[in-house]
Design a protein around this motif. Structure first.
Motif, short mmCIF file in Angstrom:
data_model
loop_
_atom_site.label_atom_id
_atom_site.label_comp_id
_atom_site.label_asym_id
_atom_site.label_seq_id
_atom_site.Cartn_x
_atom_site.Cartn_y
_atom_site.Cartn_z
N MET A 1 36.43 6.15 13.23
CA MET A 1 35.50 5.04 13.00
C MET A 1 35.60 4.01 14.12
O MET A 1 34.58 3.51 14.62
CB MET A 1 35.78 4.37 11.65
N VAL A 2 36.81 3.70 14.56
CA VAL A 2 37.00 2.75 15.66
C VAL A 2 36.37 3.30 16.93
O VAL A 2 35.72 2.57 17.69
CB VAL A 2 38.50 2.43 15.85
N ALA A 3 36.52 4.60 17.17
CA ALA A 3 35.93 5.22 18.37
C ALA A 3 34.41 5.15 18.32
O ALA A 3 33.76 4.88 19.34
CB ALA A 3 36.40 6.66 18.49
N GLU A 4 33.80 5.38 17.15
CA GLU A 4 32.34 5.30 17.02
C GLU A 4 31.84 3.88 17.29
O GLU A 4 30.87 3.69 18.01
CB GLU A 4 31.91 5.75 15.62
N VAL A 5 32.50 2.89 16.71
CA VAL A 5 32.10 1.50 16.91
C VAL A 5 32.27 1.11 18.38
O VAL A 5 31.42 0.43 18.96
CB VAL A 5 32.89 0.56 15.97
N ALA A 6 33.34 1.58 19.01
CA ALA A 6 33.56 1.27 20.42
C ALA A 6 32.47 1.91 21.28
O ALA A 6 32.00 1.29 22.26
CB ALA A 6 34.93 1.75 20.86
N ASP A 7 32.07 3.14 20.95
CA ASP A 7 30.99 3.79 21.71
C ASP A 7 29.68 3.03 21.56
O ASP A 7 28.93 2.86 22.54
CB ASP A 7 30.82 5.24 21.25
N ILE A 8 29.38 2.56 20.36
CA ILE A 8 28.16 1.78 20.14
C ILE A 8 28.22 0.48 20.92
O ILE A 8 27.25 0.09 21.60
CB ILE A 8 27.93 1.53 18.64
N ASP A 9 29.36 -0.20 20.89
CA ASP A 9 29.50 -1.46 21.64
C ASP A 9 29.35 -1.21 23.14
O ASP A 9 28.71 -2.00 23.84
CB ASP A 9 30.86 -2.10 21.35
N PHE A 10 29.91 -0.13 23.63
CA PHE A 10 29.81 0.19 25.04
C PHE A 10 28.36 0.47 25.43
O PHE A 10 27.89 0.02 26.48
CB PHE A 10 30.71 1.40 25.35
N ALA A 11 27.63 1.19 24.57
CA ALA A 11 26.23 1.49 24.84
C ALA A 11 25.40 0.21 24.84
O ALA A 11 24.48 0.05 25.65
CB ALA A 11 25.69 2.48 23.82
N VAL A 12 25.72 -0.71 23.94
CA VAL A 12 24.98 -1.97 23.86
C VAL A 12 25.23 -2.79 25.12
O VAL A 12 24.32 -3.41 25.67
CB VAL A 12 25.38 -2.77 22.60
N LEU A 13 26.45 -2.82 25.61
CA LEU A 13 26.77 -3.60 26.81
C LEU A 13 26.10 -3.03 28.07
O LEU A 13 25.79 -3.77 28.99
CB LEU A 13 28.28 -3.66 27.00
N LEU A 14 25.90 -1.73 28.13
CA LEU A 14 25.30 -1.12 29.31
C LEU A 14 23.78 -1.06 29.26
O LEU A 14 23.15 -0.75 30.26
CB LEU A 14 25.85 0.30 29.49
N ASP A 15 23.18 -1.35 28.13
CA ASP A 15 21.74 -1.19 27.96
C ASP A 15 21.00 -2.50 28.23
O ASP A 15 21.52 -3.59 28.02
CB ASP A 15 21.46 -0.73 26.53
N ASP A 16 19.73 -2.38 28.69
CA ASP A 16 18.88 -3.56 28.93
C ASP A 16 17.87 -3.73 27.81
O ASP A 16 16.80 -4.29 28.01
CB ASP A 16 18.14 -3.41 30.27
N THR A 17 18.16 -3.31 26.63
CA THR A 17 17.25 -3.38 25.50
C THR A 17 17.20 -4.81 24.98
O THR A 17 18.21 -5.52 24.97
CB THR A 17 17.76 -2.44 24.37
N PRO A 18 16.03 -5.25 24.47
CA PRO A 18 15.93 -6.61 23.91
C PRO A 18 16.85 -6.79 22.70
O PRO A 18 17.18 -5.84 21.99
CB PRO A 18 14.46 -6.72 23.50
#
Length: 137
Positions: free
Chosen positions: A101-118
């Motif tokens: 679960m921690v790995a999934e949340v970390a992957d989502i956070d990492f994707a959010v930080l790298l993305d230019d989505t509104p």
């Protein structure tokens, strides 16, 4: 006074007291004594249960009581080992799930930080599912 002398005096006192007892009391005591002796003989001649897988020992002095206590201890230990293994397995599975679960949340956070989505997109409930499907998680 040592133990032998003390025992001798007790025996003398008991012998003197027996002479003053009534005949019926003496007869009942003798019958009780004989019954106790018979019970002792029956206990000694009774067959002793030995487990089938137990090897015969050359030393006959080991008592059956000691063997039964050891076998009871081993039985308790044998029942405790699977319970301990089960508890350790449950704790290990729970820890593994938490790590996943921690790995999934970390992957989502990492994707959010790298993305230019509104920012509004991040608030949508299906965004986490979208990121998991997009990254092949």
């Amino acid at each position: 006074m040592n133990e032998a002398e003390f025992a001798y005096r007790i025996r003398q006192a008991l012998d003197e007291g027996v002479e003053r007892l009534d005949y019926t009391v003496s007869l009942r005591l003798q019958k009780a004594r004989l019954a106790a002796i018979e019970r002792g003989v029956l206990r000694q001649s009774a067959p002793v249960w030995v487990p089938a897988l137990q090897l015969a020992s050359e030393d006959e002095s080991q008592s059956v009581d000691t063997q039964s206590r050891v076998s009871a201890w081993l039985l308790r230990f044998g029942l405790a080992v699977p319970l301990i293994a089960l508890a350790l397995g449950i704790v290990g599975i729970k820890q593994w799930q938490n790590d996943q679960m921690v790995a999934e949340v970390a992957d989502i956070d990492f994707a959010v930080l790298l993305d230019d989505t509104p920012i509004d997109t991040y608030a949508h409930q299906g965004y986490g599912v979208y990121l998991r499907n997009e990254n092949g998680m």
